[in-house]
Design an enzyme around this catalytic site. Structure first.
Site, PDB file in Angstrom:
ATOM      1  CB  SER A  39      -0.825   0.019   1.356  1.00 14.04           C
ATOM      2  OG  SER A  39      -1.581   1.402   1.489  1.00 14.04           O
ATOM      3  CE  LYS A  63      -4.876   0.105   0.459  1.00 15.71           C
ATOM      4  NZ  LYS A  63      -5.556  -0.879   1.380  1.00 15.71           N
ATOM      5  CE  LYS A 101      -3.963   3.719   2.215  1.00 12.01           C
ATOM      6  NZ  LYS A 101      -5.396   3.223   2.961  1.00 12.01           N
ATOM      7  CG  ASP A 158      -7.868   2.243   0.455  1.00 11.26           C
ATOM      8  OD1 ASP A 158      -8.960   2.630   0.619  1.00 11.26           O
ATOM      9  OD2 ASP A 158      -7.035   1.945   1.456  1.00 11.26           O
ATOM     10  CD  GLU A 213      -9.093  -1.026   0.579  1.00  7.19           C
ATOM     11  OE1 GLU A 213      -8.103  -0.956  -0.134  1.00  7.19           O
ATOM     12  OE2 GLU A 213      -9.241  -0.873   1.756  1.00  7.19           O
ATOM     13  CG  ASP A 256     -10.841  -1.276   5.042  1.00 12.21           C
ATOM     14  OD1 ASP A 256     -11.255  -1.994   6.086  1.00 12.21           O
ATOM     15  OD2 ASP A 256      -9.822  -0.466   4.869  1.00 12.21           O
ATOM     16  CE  LYS A 307      -7.583  -2.545   6.693  1.00  9.80           C
ATOM     17  NZ  LYS A 307      -7.872  -1.130   6.617  1.00  9.80           N
ATOM     18  N   GLY A 329      -4.264  -4.726   5.822  1.00  7.40           N
ATOM     19  CA  GLY A 329      -3.158  -4.404   7.043  1.00  7.40           C
ATOM     20  C   GLY A 329      -3.448  -3.088   7.833  1.00  7.40           C
TER      21      GLY A 329
HETATM   22  O1  NPG Z   1       0.293  -2.345   4.820  1.00 10.70           O
HETATM   23  O2  NPG Z   1      -0.455  -2.623   6.619  1.00 10.70           O
HETATM   24  C1  NPG Z   1      -0.250  -2.005   5.874  1.00 10.70           C
HETATM   25  C2  NPG Z   1      -1.297  -0.834   5.696  1.00 10.70           C
HETATM   26  C3  NPG Z   1      -2.135  -0.896   4.623  1.00 10.70           C
HETATM   27  O3  NPG Z   1      -3.266   0.642   3.541  1.00 10.70           O
HETATM   28  C4  NPG Z   1      -3.359   0.103   4.301  1.00 10.70           C
HETATM   29  N1  NPG Z   1      -3.856   0.352   5.410  1.00 10.70           N
HETATM   30  O4  NPG Z   1      -7.085   1.950   5.098  1.00 10.70           O
HETATM   31  O5  NPG Z   1      -6.323  -0.124   4.476  1.00 10.70           O
HETATM   32  C5  NPG Z   1      -6.016   1.116   4.949  1.00 10.70           C
HETATM   33  C6  NPG Z   1      -4.901   1.361   5.385  1.00 10.70           C
HETATM   34  C7  NPG Z   1      -4.693   1.958   7.134  1.00 10.70           C
HETATM   35  C8  NPG Z   1      -3.645   2.065   7.559  1.00 10.70           C
HETATM   36  C9  NPG Z   1      -5.876   2.040   7.924  1.00 10.70           C
HETATM   37  C10 NPG Z   1      -3.341   2.316   8.933  1.00 10.70           C
HETATM   38  C11 NPG Z   1      -5.614   2.455   8.936  1.00 10.70           C
HETATM   39  C12 NPG Z   1      -4.516   2.590   9.578  1.00 10.70           C
END
Ligand code: NPG
Length: 366
Positions: A133, A159, A161, A187, A212, A237, A261, A289
């Site tokens: 990500s 991915k 953001k 996302d 997403e 999500d 998750k 994650g």
């Molecule tokens: O690789 O663990 C990872 C992060 C993946 O983008 C990611 N997480 O919205 O999915 C999400 C985002 C996130 C990260 C959400 C931190 C909340 C806290």
């Protein structure tokens, strides 16, 4: 299984680089770890709540509070993972805190019987494909350099953001630079509304695997309307906090893919319920994650090995997050991470490293 006590431990984990999403920037992960102690084994789990309630209503101080005041005192005298879920059910919400408690009990239970979490959940493979990500960056060149570096490391899917003002241009730039074969998805973390639909349809030109969580957490009906307007598949999500939410989203046509998750939905048993439901309805899954340490990552890898997890997840290698993890680091091998095979989550914190990053501990005798 008798639990003698539970330790709540807070650790401070600096990230190797700031991670920016549409709701904020993380530079250090403030993690709550749980250690469940029984006469036969100890069970570990990581609570995925963040410092601030920006991704969801939960936050780490709140999770610690509800655990010590309500959830831990409600545990049955001889709990197992199934009875923990039932005992915690009367308390509304707080799924991240509940997930951590149930997972720590489950880990202790599985370590006692010698079974791995992967085997317990029904894993079908011994390694899982890794995506990564990529946060919102200050410039397109910086983004392209970052993506290039991840691709050199072997990541199999990217991915990006996105948020209003950082969507079409970065997606176009990554497609142009790395070609049509790159597995690419975006996302939004709920950053758009249905009035943005005409703009979001422009993403259809880039052959994305999915978009997403484009709309707000509670917008299942609007997601269903958006799904009719976009060619790009919608993945949910934040909107999916339980198997019931997943059933509603599938029935409404709000999504064709779910990011699972375990923390967000209350644990690995609920994750398996969503897995079975989604599989029966032809809805694809992948494991998300929350910037986990090796403790949370190990358990997520077990889940990602289930047969319904058909897309690469956000289960990246330890060094994508932390210069020094609290466990033996997970390493990428040909774009994959190995699923732990030892009893329970199959990994332990390294005591010296854990002490160095600990900011507080609290022992609750049962
Ligand atoms: O690789 O663990 C990872 C992060 C993946 O983008 C990611 N997480 O919205 O999915 C999400 C985002 C996130 C990260 C959400 C931190 C909340 C806290």
């Amino acid at each position: 299984m008798k639990i003698t006590g539970i330790e709540l431990r807070r650790i401070a984990m600096p990230l190797v680089a700031p991670f920016r999403t549409s709701f904020g920037t993380e530079t250090e992960r403030d993690v709550l770890l749980l250690r469940v102690v029984t006469p036969d084994a100890e069970g570990w789990a990581e609570c995925v709540a963040m410092t601030d309630p920006l991704y969801s209503p939960e936050y780490v101080d709140g999770a610690a509070d509800v655990l010590r005041r309500f959830l831990i005192p409600a545990l049955p005298t001889h709990p197992d993972a199934h009875t923990v879920g039932r005992a915690l059910h009367p308390f509304k919400g707080h799924r991240m805190a509940k997930a951590a408690l149930e997972t720590a009990v489950l880990d202790a239970q599985l370590r006692t019987t010698g079974q791995s979490l992967a085997a317990f959940l029904g894993a079908a493979k011994d390694r899982v494909p890794s995506g990564v990500s990529v946060g919102i960056m200050d410039s397109i060149p910086h983004l392209l350099d970052t993506v290039e570096d991840y691709l050199h490391q072997g990541y199999l899917r990217i991915k990006l953001k996105i948020e209003p003002g950082w969507d079409l241009a970065p997606v176009r730039a990554v497609r142009e630079r790395f070609g049509d074969d790159l597995l690419l998805q975006v996302d939004a973390n709920a950053a758009y509304t249905l009035t943005d639909a005409p703009h979001l349809t422009k993403l259809d030109a880039f052959d994305l695997l999915l978009i997403e969580q484009p709309l707000a957490n509670d917008d299942l009906v609007q997601h269903a309307q958006l799904a009719k307007l976009l060619k790009t598949p919608i993945c949910l999500d934040e909107s999916i906090e339980s198997a019931e939410h997943a059933a509603a989203a599938i029935t409404l046509g709000s999504c064709s893919i779910i990011n699972v998750k375990p923390g967000r939905i209350g644990g690995y048993l609920e994750a398996r319920r969503i897995h079975d439901l989604a599989r029966a309805h032809g809805v694809a899954l992948w494991c998300g994650g929350m910037l986990e340490t090796g403790i949370g990552r190990a358990a997520n890898l077990a889940l990602a090995a289930l047969p319904g997890f058909t897309l690469p997840g956000d289960t990246s290698a330890s060094r994508r997050y932390y210069a020094t993890d609290i466990t033996t680091p997970f390493e990428l091998r040909q774009g994959h991470l190995d699923v732990p095979t030892g009893p329970g989550i199959g990994i332990d914190p390294i005591p010296d490293i854990l002490e160095e990053v600990t900011t507080s501990t609290e022992w609750i005798t049962l």
